[in-house]
Design a protein around this motif. Structure first.
Motif, PDB file in Angstrom:
ATOM      1  N   UNK A   1     -24.658   0.874   4.482  1.00 34.50           N
ATOM      2  CA  UNK A   1     -24.147  -0.356   3.680  1.00 34.50           C
ATOM      3  C   UNK A   1     -23.956  -0.608   2.380  1.00 34.50           C
ATOM      4  N   UNK A   2     -23.435  -1.238   2.373  1.00 34.46           N
ATOM      5  CA  UNK A   2     -22.434  -1.636   0.888  1.00 34.46           C
ATOM      6  C   UNK A   2     -22.573  -2.751   0.707  1.00 34.46           C
ATOM      7  N   UNK A   3     -22.721  -3.034  -0.314  1.00 31.48           N
ATOM      8  CA  UNK A   3     -23.525  -4.311  -0.976  1.00 31.48           C
ATOM      9  C   UNK A   3     -22.143  -5.308  -1.164  1.00 31.48           C
ATOM     10  N   UNK A   4     -21.538  -4.466  -2.038  1.00 35.65           N
ATOM     11  CA  UNK A   4     -20.842  -4.932  -3.340  1.00 35.65           C
ATOM     12  C   UNK A   4     -19.083  -4.648  -3.239  1.00 35.65           C
ATOM     13  N   UNK A   5     -18.379  -5.876  -3.447  1.00 36.41           N
ATOM     14  CA  UNK A   5     -16.961  -5.514  -3.076  1.00 36.41           C
ATOM     15  C   UNK A   5     -16.727  -4.488  -3.391  1.00 36.41           C
ATOM     16  N   UNK A   6     -15.802  -3.662  -3.168  1.00 37.47           N
ATOM     17  CA  UNK A   6     -14.457  -2.858  -3.255  1.00 37.47           C
ATOM     18  C   UNK A   6     -12.927  -2.410  -2.794  1.00 37.47           C
ATOM     19  N   UNK A   7     -12.591  -2.109  -3.684  1.00 35.25           N
ATOM     20  CA  UNK A   7     -10.506  -2.672  -2.721  1.00 35.25           C
ATOM     21  C   UNK A   7     -10.772  -3.669  -3.624  1.00 35.25           C
ATOM     22  N   UNK A   8      -9.419  -4.495  -2.480  1.00 29.54           N
ATOM     23  CA  UNK A   8      -8.378  -5.677  -2.793  1.00 29.54           C
ATOM     24  C   UNK A   8      -8.807  -5.738  -0.797  1.00 29.54           C
ATOM     25  N   UNK A   9      -8.339  -7.558  -0.521  1.00 26.83           N
ATOM     26  CA  UNK A   9      -7.973  -7.375   0.108  1.00 26.83           C
ATOM     27  C   UNK A   9      -6.609  -7.203   0.878  1.00 26.83           C
ATOM     28  N   UNK A  10      -6.725  -7.284   2.328  1.00 27.77           N
ATOM     29  CA  UNK A  10      -5.218  -6.287   3.142  1.00 27.77           C
ATOM     30  C   UNK A  10      -4.000  -7.728   2.591  1.00 27.77           C
ATOM     31  N   UNK A  11      -3.879  -8.981   2.257  1.00 24.44           N
ATOM     32  CA  UNK A  11      -2.852  -9.929   1.839  1.00 24.44           C
ATOM     33  C   UNK A  11      -2.616  -9.857   0.027  1.00 24.44           C
ATOM     34  N   UNK A  12      -3.060  -8.895  -1.032  1.00 25.25           N
ATOM     35  CA  UNK A  12      -2.967  -8.661  -1.902  1.00 25.25           C
ATOM     36  C   UNK A  12      -2.281  -7.452  -2.255  1.00 25.25           C
ATOM     37  N   UNK A  13      -1.394  -6.750  -0.936  1.00 29.17           N
ATOM     38  CA  UNK A  13      -0.748  -5.306  -0.798  1.00 29.17           C
ATOM     39  C   UNK A  13       0.534  -5.733  -2.084  1.00 29.17           C
ATOM     40  N   UNK A  14       0.705  -4.275  -3.071  1.00 29.54           N
ATOM     41  CA  UNK A  14       1.575  -4.036  -4.156  1.00 29.54           C
ATOM     42  C   UNK A  14       2.946  -4.181  -3.057  1.00 29.54           C
ATOM     43  N   UNK A  15       2.895  -3.504  -1.828  1.00 26.03           N
ATOM     44  CA  UNK A  15       4.730  -2.644  -1.555  1.00 26.03           C
ATOM     45  C   UNK A  15       4.311  -3.074   0.115  1.00 26.03           C
ATOM     46  N   UNK A  16       5.214  -3.566   0.816  1.00 28.12           N
ATOM     47  CA  UNK A  16       5.406  -2.930   1.882  1.00 28.12           C
ATOM     48  C   UNK A  16       4.908  -1.806   2.216  1.00 28.12           C
ATOM     49  N   UNK A  17       4.719  -0.741   2.220  1.00 29.30           N
ATOM     50  CA  UNK A  17       4.312   0.704   2.266  1.00 29.30           C
ATOM     51  C   UNK A  17       3.029   0.673   1.586  1.00 29.30           C
TER      52      UNK A  17
END
Length: 96
Positions: A1-17
């Protein structure tokens, strides 16, 4: 169970790749869950994909279902309507 936010939303991608790679990772996870554990996610949408260390992670498995159950599993349809099956959306007898 993860209760903290890790990473970032898909919509905040840095490049098309990075976007394509994250979606690819997510589809592999979805496929493996079905093939290896017999589980369907049932809510695959951009809001349920995060990017962590350049990997795409599929989150929010709370609506997932086992596929080997015989008979109706639920009375109503769940999920994000924009990503539901067109056949299901046009079914006048489906309870959604």
């Amino acid at each position: 169970l993860v209760l903290d936010t890790i990473g970032y939303m898909l919509t905040a991608f840095g490049s098309a790749c990075e976007l394509v790679s994250a979606i690819h990772d997510t589809l592999i996870a979805h496929s493996n869950a079905l093939k290896k554990a017999g589980i369907l996610h049932h809510n695959l949408s951009p809001g349920n994909i995060i990017i962590y260390l350049s990997w795409g992670l599929l989150i929010n498995w709370d609506l997932s279902k086992l596929v080997d159950i015989v008979g109706p599993r639920q009375l109503t349809c769940t999920g994000t309507w924009q990503f539901m099956s067109v056949v299901l959306l046009y079914d006048q007898h489906a309870s959604h």
